[in-house]
Design a protein around this motif. Structure first.
Motif, PDB file in Angstrom:
ATOM      1  N   ASP A  53     -14.782  -9.048   6.446  1.00  0.00           N
ATOM      2  CA  ASP A  53     -16.213  -8.684   6.937  1.00  0.00           C
ATOM      3  C   ASP A  53     -15.980  -9.170   8.622  1.00  0.00           C
ATOM      4  OD1 ASP A  53     -18.816  -8.735   7.510  1.00  0.00           O
ATOM      5  OD2 ASP A  53     -19.346 -10.394   6.376  1.00  0.00           O
ATOM      6  N   ALA A  54     -15.631  -8.159   9.305  1.00  0.00           N
ATOM      7  CA  ALA A  54     -15.735  -8.291  10.748  1.00  0.00           C
ATOM      8  C   ALA A  54     -14.517  -9.153  11.289  1.00  0.00           C
ATOM      9  CB  ALA A  54     -16.897  -8.636  11.337  1.00  0.00           C
ATOM     10  N   VAL A  55     -13.227  -8.877  10.603  1.00  0.00           N
ATOM     11  CA  VAL A  55     -12.358  -9.597  11.159  1.00  0.00           C
ATOM     12  C   VAL A  55     -11.600  -8.850  12.158  1.00  0.00           C
ATOM     13  CG1 VAL A  55      -9.882 -10.804  10.262  1.00  0.00           C
ATOM     14  CG2 VAL A  55     -11.940 -10.679   8.533  1.00  0.00           C
ATOM     15  N   GLN A  56     -11.523  -9.500  13.268  1.00  0.00           N
ATOM     16  CA  GLN A  56     -11.213  -8.680  14.716  1.00  0.00           C
ATOM     17  C   GLN A  56      -9.798  -8.817  15.138  1.00  0.00           C
ATOM     18  OE1 GLN A  56     -14.148 -10.291  17.155  1.00  0.00           O
ATOM     19  NE2 GLN A  56     -15.589  -8.807  16.452  1.00  0.00           N
ATOM     20  N   ASP A  57      -9.019  -9.840  14.793  1.00  0.00           N
ATOM     21  CA  ASP A  57      -7.726 -10.195  15.211  1.00  0.00           C
ATOM     22  C   ASP A  57      -6.648  -9.049  14.539  1.00  0.00           C
ATOM     23  OD1 ASP A  57      -4.964 -11.762  15.282  1.00  0.00           O
ATOM     24  OD2 ASP A  57      -5.773 -11.680  17.226  1.00  0.00           O
ATOM     25  N   PRO A  58      -6.013  -8.136  15.254  1.00  0.00           N
ATOM     26  CA  PRO A  58      -4.964  -7.260  14.590  1.00  0.00           C
ATOM     27  C   PRO A  58      -3.682  -8.030  13.837  1.00  0.00           C
ATOM     28  CG  PRO A  58      -5.708  -6.552  16.877  1.00  0.00           C
ATOM     29  CD  PRO A  58      -6.122  -7.876  16.756  1.00  0.00           C
ATOM     30  N   GLY A  59      -3.469  -9.096  14.483  1.00  0.00           N
ATOM     31  CA  GLY A  59      -2.313  -9.924  13.895  1.00  0.00           C
ATOM     32  C   GLY A  59      -2.762 -10.422  12.645  1.00  0.00           C
ATOM     33  N   ASN A  60      -4.083 -11.097  12.414  1.00  0.00           N
ATOM     34  CA  ASN A  60      -4.654 -11.625  11.351  1.00  0.00           C
ATOM     35  C   ASN A  60      -4.796 -10.454  10.023  1.00  0.00           C
ATOM     36  OD1 ASN A  60      -4.959 -14.223  12.358  1.00  0.00           O
ATOM     37  ND2 ASN A  60      -6.936 -14.122  13.030  1.00  0.00           N
ATOM     38  N   VAL A  91     -11.140  -4.723  12.752  1.00  0.00           N
ATOM     39  CA  VAL A  91     -10.096  -3.957  13.533  1.00  0.00           C
ATOM     40  C   VAL A  91      -9.577  -3.002  12.788  1.00  0.00           C
ATOM     41  CG1 VAL A  91      -8.240  -5.495  13.092  1.00  0.00           C
ATOM     42  CG2 VAL A  91      -8.308  -3.953  15.199  1.00  0.00           C
ATOM     43  N   ASP A  92      -9.338  -1.827  13.266  1.00  0.00           N
ATOM     44  CA  ASP A  92      -9.137  -0.606  12.515  1.00  0.00           C
ATOM     45  C   ASP A  92      -7.701  -0.891  11.836  1.00  0.00           C
ATOM     46  OD1 ASP A  92      -8.311   2.169  11.660  1.00  0.00           O
ATOM     47  OD2 ASP A  92      -7.712   2.519  13.670  1.00  0.00           O
ATOM     48  N   PHE A  93      -7.781  -0.614  10.414  1.00  0.00           N
ATOM     49  CA  PHE A  93      -6.409  -0.822   9.733  1.00  0.00           C
ATOM     50  C   PHE A  93      -5.147  -0.247  10.518  1.00  0.00           C
ATOM     51  CE2 PHE A  93      -8.763  -1.862   5.628  1.00  0.00           C
ATOM     52  CZ  PHE A  93      -8.543  -2.922   5.554  1.00  0.00           C
ATOM     53  N   TRP A  94      -5.432   1.235  11.302  1.00  0.00           N
ATOM     54  CA  TRP A  94      -4.379   1.820  11.747  1.00  0.00           C
ATOM     55  C   TRP A  94      -4.018   1.731  13.300  1.00  0.00           C
ATOM     56  CZ3 TRP A  94      -1.612   2.874   8.039  1.00  0.00           C
ATOM     57  CH2 TRP A  94      -2.133   3.024   6.698  1.00  0.00           C
ATOM     58  N   ASN A  95      -4.794   0.483  13.678  1.00  0.00           N
ATOM     59  CA  ASN A  95      -4.387   0.190  14.856  1.00  0.00           C
ATOM     60  C   ASN A  95      -2.846  -0.235  14.883  1.00  0.00           C
ATOM     61  OD1 ASN A  95      -3.508  -2.416  16.658  1.00  0.00           O
ATOM     62  ND2 ASN A  95      -5.690  -1.862  17.368  1.00  0.00           N
ATOM     63  N   ALA A  96      -2.129   0.032  15.956  1.00  0.00           N
ATOM     64  CA  ALA A  96      -0.664  -0.032  16.033  1.00  0.00           C
ATOM     65  C   ALA A  96      -0.113  -1.575  15.722  1.00  0.00           C
ATOM     66  CB  ALA A  96      -0.130   0.603  17.127  1.00  0.00           C
ATOM     67  N   LYS A  97      -0.973  -2.439  16.217  1.00  0.00           N
ATOM     68  CA  LYS A  97      -0.678  -3.866  16.246  1.00  0.00           C
ATOM     69  C   LYS A  97      -0.675  -4.412  14.851  1.00  0.00           C
ATOM     70  CE  LYS A  97      -1.501  -5.000  21.038  1.00  0.00           C
ATOM     71  NZ  LYS A  97      -2.326  -5.905  21.854  1.00  0.00           N
ATOM     72  N   VAL A  98      -1.790  -3.839  14.175  1.00  0.00           N
ATOM     73  CA  VAL A  98      -2.209  -4.182  12.610  1.00  0.00           C
ATOM     74  C   VAL A  98      -0.994  -3.434  11.981  1.00  0.00           C
ATOM     75  CG1 VAL A  98      -3.769  -3.667  10.706  1.00  0.00           C
ATOM     76  CG2 VAL A  98      -4.741  -3.963  12.995  1.00  0.00           C
ATOM     77  N   VAL A  99      -0.630  -2.446  11.990  1.00  0.00           N
ATOM     78  CA  VAL A  99       0.432  -1.669  11.122  1.00  0.00           C
ATOM     79  C   VAL A  99       1.866  -2.584  11.510  1.00  0.00           C
ATOM     80  CG1 VAL A  99       1.846   0.348  11.201  1.00  0.00           C
ATOM     81  CG2 VAL A  99      -0.605   0.793  11.414  1.00  0.00           C
ATOM     82  N   ARG A 100       1.935  -2.822  12.522  1.00  0.00           N
ATOM     83  CA  ARG A 100       3.429  -3.628  12.858  1.00  0.00           C
ATOM     84  C   ARG A 100       3.255  -4.960  12.044  1.00  0.00           C
ATOM     85  NH1 ARG A 100       3.077  -3.075  17.690  1.00  0.00           N
ATOM     86  NH2 ARG A 100       2.598  -4.999  18.552  1.00  0.00           N
ATOM     87  N   ALA A 101       1.985  -5.809  12.259  1.00  0.00           N
ATOM     88  CA  ALA A 101       1.960  -7.061  11.672  1.00  0.00           C
ATOM     89  C   ALA A 101       1.954  -7.024  10.133  1.00  0.00           C
ATOM     90  CB  ALA A 101       0.918  -7.674  12.098  1.00  0.00           C
ATOM     91  N   SER A 102       1.635  -5.866   9.509  1.00  0.00           N
ATOM     92  CA  SER A 102       1.696  -5.743   8.202  1.00  0.00           C
ATOM     93  C   SER A 102       3.296  -5.257   7.554  1.00  0.00           C
ATOM     94  CB  SER A 102       0.769  -4.542   7.545  1.00  0.00           C
ATOM     95  OG  SER A 102       1.499  -3.168   7.793  1.00  0.00           O
ATOM     96  N   MET A 103       3.893  -5.105   8.422  1.00  0.00           N
ATOM     97  CA  MET A 103       5.476  -5.083   8.019  1.00  0.00           C
ATOM     98  C   MET A 103       5.979  -3.987   7.044  1.00  0.00           C
ATOM     99  SD  MET A 103       6.790  -9.052   8.760  1.00  0.00           S
ATOM    100  CE  MET A 103       8.348  -8.491   8.706  1.00  0.00           C
ATOM    101  N   GLY A 104       4.912  -2.924   6.857  1.00  0.00           N
ATOM    102  CA  GLY A 104       5.128  -2.083   5.697  1.00  0.00           C
ATOM    103  C   GLY A 104       4.248  -2.014   4.730  1.00  0.00           C
ATOM    104  N   ALA A 105       3.548  -3.090   4.656  1.00  0.00           N
ATOM    105  CA  ALA A 105       2.556  -3.281   3.409  1.00  0.00           C
ATOM    106  C   ALA A 105       1.341  -1.991   3.568  1.00  0.00           C
ATOM    107  CB  ALA A 105       1.915  -4.554   3.336  1.00  0.00           C
ATOM    108  N   SER A 106       0.923  -1.722   4.681  1.00  0.00           N
ATOM    109  CA  SER A 106       0.082  -0.781   4.986  1.00  0.00           C
ATOM    110  C   SER A 106       0.269   0.566   4.334  1.00  0.00           C
ATOM    111  CB  SER A 106      -0.129  -0.616   6.475  1.00  0.00           C
ATOM    112  OG  SER A 106      -0.855  -1.757   7.108  1.00  0.00           O
ATOM    113  N   PHE A 107       1.625   0.838   4.249  1.00  0.00           N
ATOM    114  CA  PHE A 107       2.023   2.225   3.617  1.00  0.00           C
ATOM    115  C   PHE A 107       1.971   2.463   2.182  1.00  0.00           C
ATOM    116  CE2 PHE A 107       5.281   1.460   7.756  1.00  0.00           C
ATOM    117  CZ  PHE A 107       4.095   1.925   8.471  1.00  0.00           C
ATOM    118  N   HIS A 108       1.865   1.103   1.463  1.00  0.00           N
ATOM    119  CA  HIS A 108       1.871   1.073   0.222  1.00  0.00           C
ATOM    120  C   HIS A 108       0.510   0.553  -0.445  1.00  0.00           C
ATOM    121  CE1 HIS A 108       6.120   1.756   0.558  1.00  0.00           C
ATOM    122  NE2 HIS A 108       6.147   0.823   1.637  1.00  0.00           N
TER     123      HIS A 108
END
Length: 255
Positions: free
Chosen positions: A115-122, A145-162
């Motif tokens: 719910d409005a979590v804004q930090d890409p690393g978080n 923050v957009d799930f597909w922001n590059a910083k979010v994708v990187r911080a998820s360490m591949g989890a976003s792809f599954h």
């Protein structure tokens, strides 16, 4: 150069939404992307990839993938990269399609709500933790923050792809929860200790903004507020840490 121009354009959320594409940057992210079922549209490389750990092996993976590739010099690549020290590789891929309707009728059902979590690393760390601890999906409400922001994708360490990621309006989400009779919990410091309450087989747990906490709409519709018992000398936990502990505690009940 088409891929370079597109990668630059995809730094903007509106562009990602318009094209339904995102960028995965770095050796680890591109490796995980190529191992996933997501459609990769193209890969851009630069000379520094050859000096990166696992760089030569990734070049072999790219050659075997059969996707469009292009090379850029270091300055060109930096203009498309989001990191301060780019590893010389990024991939452009299709955003996977997930919707609340995919969850209709599923039981048991465990949803984590941002719910409005804004930090890409978080957010990236939360996605990785949700995938690891058995959540069926992670839902982002407006202000997140957009799930597909590059910083979010990187911080998820591949989890976003599954792990299923769903971005919806608050009204759409609340209507779905009501129609599906899903129990909605909100996390806040004054709630009941999460380890002392029981829940139904179908539950959504919302964590709020790093500074302001949960929105009024989630507070109004939540059936229960829960908390993590913490020492009185500490005011609050980082939202990604709190989400991980909540999921772990709930996981004990889901088994």
């Amino acid at each position: 150069m088409r891929l370079l121009t597109l990668a630059r354009d995809l730094k903007r959320r509106k562009s990602r939404e318009r094209h339904s594409l995102f960028v995965a940057e770095g050796v680890r992210s591109v490796e995980e992307l190529l191992r996933s079922r997501i459609t990769v549209c193209g890969i851009l490389t630069a000379p520094q990839l050859d000096g990166a750990p696992r760089g030569p092996n990734l070049r072999s993976m790219i050659a075997s993938a059969g996707v469009e590739t292009a090379s850029a010099n270091e300055d060109e690549f930096r203009s498309a990269a989001e990191t301060e020290s780019p590893q010389g590789v990024l991939a452009i891929a299709e955003v996977p399609s997930h919707a609340l309707s995919d969850l209709t009728g599923r039981s048991p059902l465990r949803i984590l709500v941002l719910d409005a979590v804004q930090d890409p690393g978080n957010v990236g760390a939360i996605v990785r933790t949700a995938a690891a601890l058995g959540a069926d999906a992670t839902v982002a409400l407006p202000g997140t923050v957009d799930f597909w922001n590059a910083k979010v994708v990187r911080a998820s360490m591949g989890a976003s792809f599954h792990h299923p990621l769903i971005q919806v309006s608050a009204d759409e989400f609340l209507a779905f929860v009501e129609a599906e009779k899903i129990e909605l919990w909100g996390a806040e410091a004054t709630g009941e200790p999460v380890d002392s309450v029981e829940h139904s087989a179908r539950i959504a747990v919302a964590v709020g903004n790093e500074g302001a906490g949960l929105s009024s709409s989630i507070r109004e519709h939540a059936t229960r507020m829960v908390s993590l018992p913490i020492s009185g000398s500490v005011e609050s936990l980082n939202v990604s840490v709190a989400a991980g502990i909540l999921l772990y505690e709930l996981g004990k009940k889901w088994k």
